[in-house]
Design a protein around this motif. Structure first.
Motif, mmCIF file in Angstrom:
data_model
loop_
_atom_site.group_PDB
_atom_site.id
_atom_site.type_symbol
_atom_site.label_atom_id
_atom_site.label_comp_id
_atom_site.label_asym_id
_atom_site.label_seq_id
_atom_site.Cartn_x
_atom_site.Cartn_y
_atom_site.Cartn_z
ATOM 1 N N ASP A 73 -36.115 -15.831 11.491
ATOM 2 C CA ASP A 73 -35.218 -14.874 12.132
ATOM 3 C C ASP A 73 -35.785 -14.303 13.433
ATOM 4 O O ASP A 73 -35.226 -13.359 14.000
ATOM 5 C CB ASP A 73 -34.896 -13.722 11.175
ATOM 6 N N TRP A 74 -36.901 -14.876 13.909
ATOM 7 C CA TRP A 74 -37.483 -14.398 15.165
ATOM 8 C C TRP A 74 -37.959 -15.583 15.974
ATOM 9 O O TRP A 74 -38.543 -16.518 15.412
ATOM 10 C CB TRP A 74 -38.682 -13.488 14.880
ATOM 11 N N PRO A 75 -37.692 -15.550 17.297
ATOM 12 C CA PRO A 75 -36.884 -14.550 17.997
ATOM 13 C C PRO A 75 -35.391 -14.739 17.744
ATOM 14 O O PRO A 75 -34.984 -15.752 17.184
ATOM 15 C CB PRO A 75 -37.242 -14.786 19.461
ATOM 16 N N SER A 76 -34.580 -13.775 18.175
ATOM 17 C CA SER A 76 -33.146 -13.803 17.881
ATOM 18 C C SER A 76 -32.444 -14.994 18.522
ATOM 19 O O SER A 76 -31.352 -15.382 18.082
ATOM 20 C CB SER A 76 -32.482 -12.501 18.336
ATOM 21 N N SER A 77 -33.053 -15.598 19.517
ATOM 22 C CA SER A 77 -32.426 -16.721 20.222
ATOM 23 C C SER A 77 -32.242 -17.954 19.349
ATOM 24 O O SER A 77 -31.508 -18.881 19.715
ATOM 25 C CB SER A 77 -33.258 -17.099 21.453
ATOM 26 N N ILE A 78 -32.882 -17.972 18.170
ATOM 27 C CA ILE A 78 -32.766 -19.152 17.292
ATOM 28 C C ILE A 78 -31.645 -19.002 16.266
ATOM 29 O O ILE A 78 -31.396 -19.905 15.473
ATOM 30 C CB ILE A 78 -34.082 -19.422 16.534
ATOM 31 N N ALA A 79 -30.947 -17.875 16.280
ATOM 32 C CA ALA A 79 -29.979 -17.573 15.221
ATOM 33 C C ALA A 79 -28.862 -18.608 15.110
ATOM 34 O O ALA A 79 -28.282 -18.791 14.031
ATOM 35 C CB ALA A 79 -29.383 -16.189 15.446
ATOM 36 N N HIS A 80 -28.559 -19.288 16.195
ATOM 37 C CA HIS A 80 -27.442 -20.234 16.202
ATOM 38 C C HIS A 80 -27.798 -21.584 15.594
ATOM 39 O O HIS A 80 -26.909 -22.399 15.315
ATOM 40 C CB HIS A 80 -26.990 -20.479 17.635
ATOM 41 N N LEU A 81 -29.053 -21.840 15.359
ATOM 42 C CA LEU A 81 -29.488 -23.163 14.903
ATOM 43 C C LEU A 81 -29.044 -23.447 13.472
ATOM 44 O O LEU A 81 -28.934 -22.531 12.648
ATOM 45 C CB LEU A 81 -31.012 -23.266 14.994
ATOM 46 N N PRO A 82 -28.810 -24.725 13.147
ATOM 47 C CA PRO A 82 -28.467 -25.091 11.760
ATOM 48 C C PRO A 82 -29.578 -24.698 10.800
ATOM 49 O O PRO A 82 -30.764 -24.757 11.142
ATOM 50 C CB PRO A 82 -28.331 -26.619 11.832
ATOM 51 N N LYS A 83 -29.194 -24.300 9.598
ATOM 52 C CA LYS A 83 -30.148 -23.907 8.561
ATOM 53 C C LYS A 83 -30.265 -25.024 7.522
ATOM 54 O O LYS A 83 -29.264 -25.637 7.136
ATOM 55 C CB LYS A 83 -29.706 -22.611 7.876
ATOM 56 N N VAL A 84 -31.489 -25.259 7.054
ATOM 57 C CA VAL A 84 -31.714 -26.332 6.081
ATOM 58 C C VAL A 84 -32.144 -25.787 4.724
ATOM 59 O O VAL A 84 -32.672 -26.516 3.891
ATOM 60 C CB VAL A 84 -32.762 -27.345 6.599
ATOM 61 N N GLY A 85 -31.884 -24.494 4.483
ATOM 62 C CA GLY A 85 -32.165 -23.919 3.172
ATOM 63 C C GLY A 85 -33.312 -22.933 3.182
ATOM 64 O O GLY A 85 -34.039 -22.820 4.167
ATOM 65 N N PRO A 86 -33.476 -22.192 2.064
ATOM 66 C CA PRO A 86 -34.597 -21.263 1.933
ATOM 67 C C PRO A 86 -35.914 -22.015 1.899
ATOM 68 O O PRO A 86 -35.971 -23.167 1.457
ATOM 69 C CB PRO A 86 -34.308 -20.547 0.610
ATOM 70 N N ASP A 87 -36.993 -21.359 2.356
ATOM 71 C CA ASP A 87 -38.252 -22.080 2.559
ATOM 72 C C ASP A 87 -38.848 -22.690 1.296
ATOM 73 O O ASP A 87 -39.620 -23.637 1.378
ATOM 74 C CB ASP A 87 -39.287 -21.198 3.270
ATOM 75 N N LEU A 88 -38.472 -22.171 0.119
ATOM 76 C CA LEU A 88 -38.980 -22.758 -1.126
ATOM 77 C C LEU A 88 -38.051 -23.838 -1.693
ATOM 78 O O LEU A 88 -38.411 -24.531 -2.646
ATOM 79 C CB LEU A 88 -39.196 -21.663 -2.171
ATOM 80 N N HIS A 89 -36.872 -23.951 -1.110
ATOM 81 C CA HIS A 89 -35.890 -24.928 -1.605
ATOM 82 C C HIS A 89 -35.186 -25.584 -0.421
ATOM 83 O O HIS A 89 -33.961 -25.494 -0.274
ATOM 84 C CB HIS A 89 -34.885 -24.252 -2.534
ATOM 85 N N ILE A 90 -35.945 -26.267 0.408
ATOM 86 C CA ILE A 90 -35.401 -26.924 1.584
ATOM 87 C C ILE A 90 -34.515 -28.108 1.173
ATOM 88 O O ILE A 90 -34.862 -28.879 0.276
ATOM 89 C CB ILE A 90 -36.543 -27.411 2.503
ATOM 90 N N ASN A 91 -33.374 -28.235 1.838
ATOM 91 C CA ASN A 91 -32.468 -29.360 1.610
ATOM 92 C C ASN A 91 -32.984 -30.560 2.396
ATOM 93 O O ASN A 91 -32.689 -30.711 3.582
ATOM 94 C CB ASN A 91 -31.057 -28.980 2.053
ATOM 95 N N MET A 92 -33.764 -31.381 1.749
ATOM 96 C CA MET A 92 -34.389 -32.505 2.431
ATOM 97 C C MET A 92 -33.392 -33.587 2.840
ATOM 98 O O MET A 92 -33.645 -34.346 3.782
ATOM 99 C CB MET A 92 -35.492 -33.108 1.557
#
Length: 270
Positions: free
Chosen positions: A31-50
């Protein structure tokens, strides 16, 4: 280069190297810096969608072992032959070396060396100030309340404690992550309590609940109203942003010794 970061601290390392333009996806917690907020998310860090990671065809994935359970991500990256780097820092110097390693991998050696020089210089400045503290604060860091988890000697928060003119009351425990109980905290009698519940926003943390624990009235920190709710993003992520947390903490503990906290990142301030 197409880069995916699957841990917030790795995303922050990229920011200090001015390489965020190469990010194509991040984990849900970055979540830092705020400029990355628009990027696609691949899941929570302990359960990444590989599956999603593989579909994005990255040139490099930045993985971590900073939290137990993250090894599953590394195993999946290896299984799928996805190019990756793994960081497993415990100390402030480990973080400096990770910056240098990442800079080399990305062809940003000069930038990494510059950032690390300023990083180490700032740490040395605060080390000298901490040496002048006559009565160090006894700090209890609470990562999680039930069951209680707190950092031990191997974790960077023991170093941050010393640099802020204090000591981690669990620094006698060699490991990075210690599971204990409230009775033991009462016995060790901290003079200050720092709440940094991992993954919990500060507005959702309640220091009043700490005061109601059995025996809390016998703890110096509770009696003196020295219970601090701190941003876990500034204390629980192994990146240079720990220095922002250090500035804040040291000014809280010893305002007559350390500079007033201006909220600025010492590595980014002009």
């Amino acid at each position: 280069m197409r880069i995916i970061s699957i841990c917030p601290s790795n995303t922050e390392l990229l920011a200090y190297l001015n390489m965020l333009d190469h990010l194509i996806a991040i984990d849900n917690c970055s979540d830092w810096p705020s400029s990355i907020a628009h990027l696609p998310k691949v899941g929570p860090d302990l359960h990444i969608n590989m599956e999603k990671v593989a579909e994005l065809k990255p040139d490099l994935v930045l993985a971590s072992l900073s939290v137990p359970g993250m090894e599953r991500n590394v195993e999946e990256l290896q299984k799928r032959n996805i190019p990756h780097l793994v960081f497993a820092p415990n100390s402030l110097e480990d973080i400096a070396n990770d910056l240098l390693r990442l800079g080399e991998a990305l062809g940003q050696q000069a930038k990494a060396i510059e950032v690390v020089h300023r990083y180490r210089s700032f740490i040395e400045q605060y080390r000298q100030l901490a040496d002048s503290v006559i009565q160090p604060a006894r700090l209890y860091w609470e990562w999680w309340p039930k069951p209680i988890f707190t950092p031990g000697n191997a974790n960077w928060l023991s170093e941050i404690s010393r640099l802020a003119g204090g000591s981690n009351i669990f620094a006698d425990m060699p490991q990075a992550n210690v599971q204990t109980d409230w009775n033991e905290v009462v016995k060790r009698n901290p003079s200050h309590i720092c709440l940094v519940w991992v993954g919990v926003q500060t507005k959702k943390m309640n220091k009043e609940a700490v005061k109601k624990r059995v025996g809390a009235e016998n703890v110096d920190a509770v009696c003196a109203e020295r219970i601090y709710i701190l941003e876990e993003s500034l204390y629980c992520r192994p990146s240079p942003r720990l220095l922002v947390g250090l500035k804040k903490l040291s000014a809280l503990l010893h305002p007559s010794v350390f500079p007033v906290d201006d909220g600025q990142d010492p590595l980014l301030a002009k």
